[in-house]
Design a protein around this motif. Structure first.
Motif, short mmCIF file in Angstrom:
data_model
loop_
_atom_site.label_atom_id
_atom_site.label_comp_id
_atom_site.label_asym_id
_atom_site.label_seq_id
_atom_site.Cartn_x
_atom_site.Cartn_y
_atom_site.Cartn_z
N UNK A 144 0.84 -1.20 0.00
CA UNK A 144 0.00 0.00 0.00
C UNK A 144 0.87 1.25 0.00
N UNK A 145 1.92 1.26 0.83
CA UNK A 145 2.80 2.43 0.91
C UNK A 145 3.46 2.71 -0.43
N UNK A 146 3.94 1.67 -1.11
CA UNK A 146 4.60 1.85 -2.41
C UNK A 146 3.63 2.40 -3.45
N UNK A 147 2.42 1.83 -3.50
CA UNK A 147 1.45 2.25 -4.51
C UNK A 147 0.95 3.66 -4.27
N UNK A 148 0.59 3.96 -3.02
CA UNK A 148 0.07 5.30 -2.72
C UNK A 148 1.19 6.33 -2.83
N UNK A 149 2.39 5.95 -2.40
CA UNK A 149 3.52 6.85 -2.54
C UNK A 149 3.77 7.22 -3.99
N UNK A 150 3.63 6.26 -4.89
CA UNK A 150 3.81 6.53 -6.31
C UNK A 150 2.74 7.49 -6.83
N UNK A 151 1.52 7.35 -6.36
CA UNK A 151 0.45 8.25 -6.78
C UNK A 151 0.71 9.68 -6.30
N UNK A 152 1.14 9.82 -5.06
CA UNK A 152 1.46 11.16 -4.54
C UNK A 152 2.65 11.76 -5.29
N UNK A 153 3.67 10.95 -5.57
CA UNK A 153 4.86 11.46 -6.26
C UNK A 153 4.49 11.98 -7.65
N UNK A 162 14.90 7.20 -1.10
CA UNK A 162 14.75 6.27 0.02
C UNK A 162 13.99 6.91 1.18
N UNK A 163 14.30 8.19 1.46
CA UNK A 163 13.61 8.88 2.54
C UNK A 163 12.12 9.04 2.26
N UNK A 164 11.80 9.28 1.00
CA UNK A 164 10.39 9.41 0.61
C UNK A 164 9.65 8.10 0.86
N UNK A 165 10.22 7.01 0.41
CA UNK A 165 9.58 5.70 0.58
C UNK A 165 9.42 5.35 2.05
N UNK A 166 10.45 5.65 2.85
CA UNK A 166 10.37 5.37 4.28
C UNK A 166 9.28 6.19 4.94
N UNK A 167 9.13 7.45 4.53
CA UNK A 167 8.08 8.31 5.09
C UNK A 167 6.70 7.73 4.82
N UNK A 168 6.48 7.23 3.60
CA UNK A 168 5.17 6.65 3.28
C UNK A 168 4.94 5.34 4.02
N UNK A 169 6.00 4.53 4.16
CA UNK A 169 5.84 3.29 4.91
C UNK A 169 5.50 3.59 6.36
N UNK A 171 4.04 6.28 7.50
CA UNK A 171 2.69 6.84 7.54
C UNK A 171 1.63 5.75 7.44
N UNK A 172 1.86 4.79 6.53
CA UNK A 172 0.89 3.72 6.35
C UNK A 172 0.89 2.78 7.55
N UNK A 173 2.06 2.48 8.11
CA UNK A 173 2.13 1.63 9.29
C UNK A 173 1.40 2.29 10.46
N UNK A 174 1.69 3.57 10.71
CA UNK A 174 1.08 4.28 11.82
C UNK A 174 -0.42 4.47 11.61
#
Length: 212
Positions: A144-153, A162-169, A171-174
C-alpha cells in the motif's frame, strides 16, 4: 490496479492458479466463502473443511488451489488491498492541489469502503493475526505504501528517494494501526481516532511532500 507484484504474491500463496473459467469460479467461491465465515465466526473456528462446505465444493477442490486456511485469508487480504488501491487510484484522477487534502481523501476512501463492506475490516484483522509469518519485505502495508507513494509522487511532482519511501511506509504503518484501533473503540469515538490517524500521517509525510 492489480499488477505483476500482486499477481506474483498471489501465486506464492496458492498451490496453483486457475487457467480456465471453471477454476477461476472455484477460487472465487473459496474466497467468498472464507470472507463470509470471517463475518460470522471466530478466526480459529474456521477450518478448510468448513470453507469448502460453505463454498459448495469438495475438499479436494480446495486443496487443488490452496494449501491451508492461512493462504486463503492472505489471498483475501490481497484482494481487499487491490480493491482499496483501485479506489484510491480513481480518487487521484481528480486529486486536489493540496497534498494534505489528498491524505484526508485517501482516508475517506478507506472509511467509505469499510462502511459499504464491513468484511473489509474483518479480513484485515484476520490477516494481521498471522502477520508474524509474512515476509516483512512484501507485506500488505508495504505494498500500500509503495502504490500510494507513487500516486502522490506523480501528482505532486516529488522525487521518490529512500527517505520518501520510508516516510510513506511509516505513515501507512502508523495510520493502519490507528485504523485498527478505530475498529475496536466505541463507534462514537471512531471519528476521533480516524482524525488522529490523519494528523499523524500528515505529520510524517510533511518533510517528504513539502516543497522547499
Amino acid at each position: 490496479m492489480q499488477d505483476d507484484h500482486t499477481n506474483s504474491r498471489l501465486a506464492l500463496l496458492m498451490r496453483r492458479q486457475p487457467v480456465q473459467a471453471r477454476g477461476a469460479a472455484t477460487v472465487t467461491a473459496i474466497l467468498d466463502a472464507c470472507q463470509a465465515l470471517l463475518g460470522e465466526r471466530d478466526y480459529d473456528s474456521i477450518t478448510t473443511a468448513r470453507i469448502a462446505e460453505s463454498a459448495g465444493i469438495p475438499i479436494g477442490s480446495f486443496y487443488q488451489y490452496f494449501p491451508d486456511k492461512r493462504s486463503v485469508v492472505r489471498a483475501l487480504a490481497l484482494r481487499s488491498t487491490d480493491k482499496f488501491l483501485t479506489e484510491v487510484e480513481e480518487y487521484f484522477e481528480g486529486a486536489p492541489d493540496d497534498w494534505r487534502q489528498a491524505v484526508a481523501g485517501v482516508l475517506a476512501v478507506h472509511e467509505r469502503m469499510r462502511k459499504q463492506d464491513p468484511d473489509f475490516g474483518r479480513v484485515r484483522f484476520a490477516e494481521v493475526m498471522d502477520n508474524h509469518l509474512e515476509d516483512p519485505e512484501s507485506d500488505h502495508r508495504r505494498l500500500v505504501a509503495d502504490k500510494i507513494g507513487a500516486l502522490f509522487a506523480a501528482r505532486y511532482k516529488v522525487r521518490k528517494g529512500a527517505g520518501y519511501r520510508l516516510a510513506f511506509l511509516a505513515a501507512v504503518e502508523s495510520g493502519g494501526s490507528l485504523l485498527q484501533m478505530a475498529d475496536r473503540v466505541p463507534s462514537r469515538q471512531r471519528r476521533q481516532v480516524v482524525a488522529t490517524a490523519q494528523e499523524v500521517m500528515t505529520t510524517l509525510l510533511a518533510k517528504a511532500l513539502e516543497k522547499s
